[in-house]
Design an enzyme around this catalytic site. Structure first.
Site, mmCIF file in Angstrom:
data_model
loop_
_atom_site.group_PDB
_atom_site.id
_atom_site.type_symbol
_atom_site.label_atom_id
_atom_site.label_comp_id
_atom_site.label_asym_id
_atom_site.label_seq_id
_atom_site.Cartn_x
_atom_site.Cartn_y
_atom_site.Cartn_z
ATOM 1 N N ASN A 122 0.862 -1.186 0.000
ATOM 2 C CA ASN A 122 0.000 0.000 0.000
ATOM 3 C C ASN A 122 0.898 1.235 0.000
ATOM 4 O O ASN A 122 1.531 1.538 1.015
ATOM 5 C CB ASN A 122 -0.889 -0.009 1.258
ATOM 6 C CG ASN A 122 -1.698 1.268 1.388
ATOM 7 O OD1 ASN A 122 -1.839 2.019 0.425
ATOM 8 N ND2 ASN A 122 -2.223 1.522 2.572
ATOM 9 N N LYS A 155 -0.035 4.283 -0.221
ATOM 10 C CA LYS A 155 -0.708 5.471 0.331
ATOM 11 C C LYS A 155 -0.548 6.647 -0.641
ATOM 12 O O LYS A 155 -0.542 6.433 -1.849
ATOM 13 C CB LYS A 155 -0.150 5.801 1.715
ATOM 14 C CG LYS A 155 -0.046 4.575 2.629
ATOM 15 C CD LYS A 155 0.293 4.924 4.035
ATOM 16 C CE LYS A 155 0.620 3.668 4.806
ATOM 17 N NZ LYS A 155 0.083 3.660 6.135
ATOM 18 N N HIS A 171 -9.680 0.763 4.633
ATOM 19 C CA HIS A 171 -8.395 0.970 5.312
ATOM 20 C C HIS A 171 -8.619 1.909 6.503
ATOM 21 O O HIS A 171 -9.420 2.839 6.424
ATOM 22 C CB HIS A 171 -7.383 1.561 4.325
ATOM 23 C CG HIS A 171 -5.983 1.567 4.881
ATOM 24 N ND1 HIS A 171 -5.563 2.537 5.753
ATOM 25 C CD2 HIS A 171 -4.935 0.720 4.696
ATOM 26 C CE1 HIS A 171 -4.298 2.278 6.082
ATOM 27 N NE2 HIS A 171 -3.900 1.188 5.464
ATOM 28 N N GLU A 208 -7.024 4.330 7.621
ATOM 29 C CA GLU A 208 -6.832 5.772 7.344
ATOM 30 C C GLU A 208 -8.070 6.352 6.679
ATOM 31 O O GLU A 208 -8.397 7.518 6.875
ATOM 32 C CB GLU A 208 -5.569 5.975 6.488
ATOM 33 C CG GLU A 208 -4.311 5.747 7.323
ATOM 34 C CD GLU A 208 -3.077 5.361 6.539
ATOM 35 O OE1 GLU A 208 -3.070 5.466 5.299
ATOM 36 O OE2 GLU A 208 -2.099 4.925 7.183
ATOM 37 N N GLU A 216 -5.339 -5.313 10.262
ATOM 38 C CA GLU A 216 -4.386 -4.222 10.463
ATOM 39 C C GLU A 216 -4.720 -3.490 11.771
ATOM 40 O O GLU A 216 -5.551 -2.559 11.770
ATOM 41 C CB GLU A 216 -4.462 -3.232 9.311
ATOM 42 C CG GLU A 216 -4.098 -3.830 7.973
ATOM 43 C CD GLU A 216 -3.519 -2.770 7.047
ATOM 44 O OE1 GLU A 216 -2.391 -2.948 6.595
ATOM 45 O OE2 GLU A 216 -4.188 -1.756 6.811
ATOM 46 N N GLY A 237 2.161 2.280 10.651
ATOM 47 C CA GLY A 237 3.060 3.432 10.544
ATOM 48 C C GLY A 237 3.716 3.834 11.854
ATOM 49 O O GLY A 237 4.280 4.913 11.966
ATOM 50 N N SER A 239 3.366 -2.051 10.200
ATOM 51 C CA SER A 239 4.817 -1.964 10.416
ATOM 52 C C SER A 239 5.567 -3.244 10.046
ATOM 53 O O SER A 239 6.515 -3.641 10.726
ATOM 54 C CB SER A 239 5.125 -1.552 11.857
ATOM 55 O OG SER A 239 4.620 -0.254 12.107
HETATM 56 C C1 PEP Z 1 -0.798 0.162 5.699
HETATM 57 O O1 PEP Z 1 -0.843 1.313 5.313
HETATM 58 O O2 PEP Z 1 -1.672 -0.637 5.349
HETATM 59 C C2 PEP Z 1 0.306 -0.267 6.571
HETATM 60 C C3 PEP Z 1 0.281 -1.469 7.058
HETATM 61 O O3 PEP Z 1 1.312 0.661 6.808
HETATM 62 P P1 PEP Z 1 2.728 0.401 7.517
HETATM 63 O O4 PEP Z 1 3.304 -0.875 6.961
HETATM 64 O O5 PEP Z 1 3.546 1.599 7.173
HETATM 65 O O6 PEP Z 1 2.471 0.266 8.985
#
Ligand code: PEP
Length: 245
Positions: free
Chosen positions: A4, A6, A90, A92, A162, A168, A208
């Site tokens: 992803n 973003k 997601h 976000e 997630e 992040g 992460s």
């Molecule tokens: C994501 O945006 O789905 C995600 C898992 O981000 P990150 O790996 O940066 O935590």
């Protein structure tokens, strides 16, 4: 293994990424790879991955096919641009764009109608985990995001667990914590769609994920793959994650 991106990368940067990434992963037939670039970069990504095993997806969609919805992109448009997948719900989107469970459900159905495979994202916030509400949140988001799907539609759908506190932040869920959540989601899938369908369901872990923690996560039989944000922006780093998987 899903990436992803973003709101990062231009079309030129997308092409440069695949110039490097394709050569790093092309010798292995597995795992499946899906990259979710910003919508504007989808044509460049589709072009750069033609003839490779990497597939492309959208990060979001609107549930109508077309209409007076300024700024939105439909599943039909993503499909026409060459996308095969789309992220739905997601955290976000839920957090910054006020997406509700009801919106997520409309998007899941719209994705399937457009011929896209949705990855429905679920995950608890830190205060929900601390209040022992993880199970309640995952059950609610799973039920709400996939309600009314036929068996055939369910077979085309994947889920990403997630935990919001891990996205992040550098705080990865331990393999055990992730695995427990996946087991719970698979249990819900079995209740609603049957044991065989639940077994086949692809559940990705996201939060992460990095080259140095992917192996531990992938050792868990419940974890089928990863949705990678920050660490997928660099071709070397994402290729290391793909190869470790
Ligand atoms: C994501 O945006 O789905 C995600 C898992 O981000 P990150 O790996 O940066 O935590």
């Amino acid at each position: 293994m899903a990436a992803n991106w973003k709101m990062y990368k231009t079309a030129q940067e997308t092409t440069a990424f695949f110039d490097r990434f394709n050569s790093l992963v092309e010798s292995d037939p597995k795992p499946e790879i899906v990259v979710f670039p910003p919508a504007l970069c989808i044509p460049a990504a589709v072009q750069a991955t033609r003839g490779t095993r990497t597939e492309i997806g959208g990060q979001n969609l609107y549930w109508c096919k077309e209409g007076a919805f300024t700024g939105e992109v439909s599943g039909h448009m993503l499909r026409a641009a060459g996308a095969n997948w789309v992220l739905v719900g997601h955290s976000e989107r839920r957090q910054y764009f006020a997406e509700t469970d009801a919106d997520v459900l409309k998007k899941t159905h719209a994705a399937l109608e457009a011929g896209l495979r949705p990855i429905v994202c679920v995950g608890e916030r830190v205060e929900e985990r601390k209040a022992n509400k993880t199970e309640q949140v995952l059950v609610r988001q799973f039920a709400a995001g996939l309600a009314g799907l036929t068996e055939e539609e369910f077979a085309k759908t994947a889920v990403a667990y997630e935990p919001v506190w891990a996205i992040g932040t550098g705080l990865t869920a331990t393999p055990q914590v992730a695995s427990e959540a996946h087991e719970l989601i698979r249990g819900e899938a079995a209740k609603r769609f049957g044991r065989e369908a639940a077994k086949q369901l692809c559940i990705l872990y996201g939060g992460s994920v990095k080259p140095d923690n992917i192996e531990g996560l992938m050792k868990e039989t419940e974890i089928d793959g990863a949705l990678v944000g920050g660490a997928s922006l660099d071709p070397e780093s994402f290729a290391k994650i793909v190869r470790a998987a």
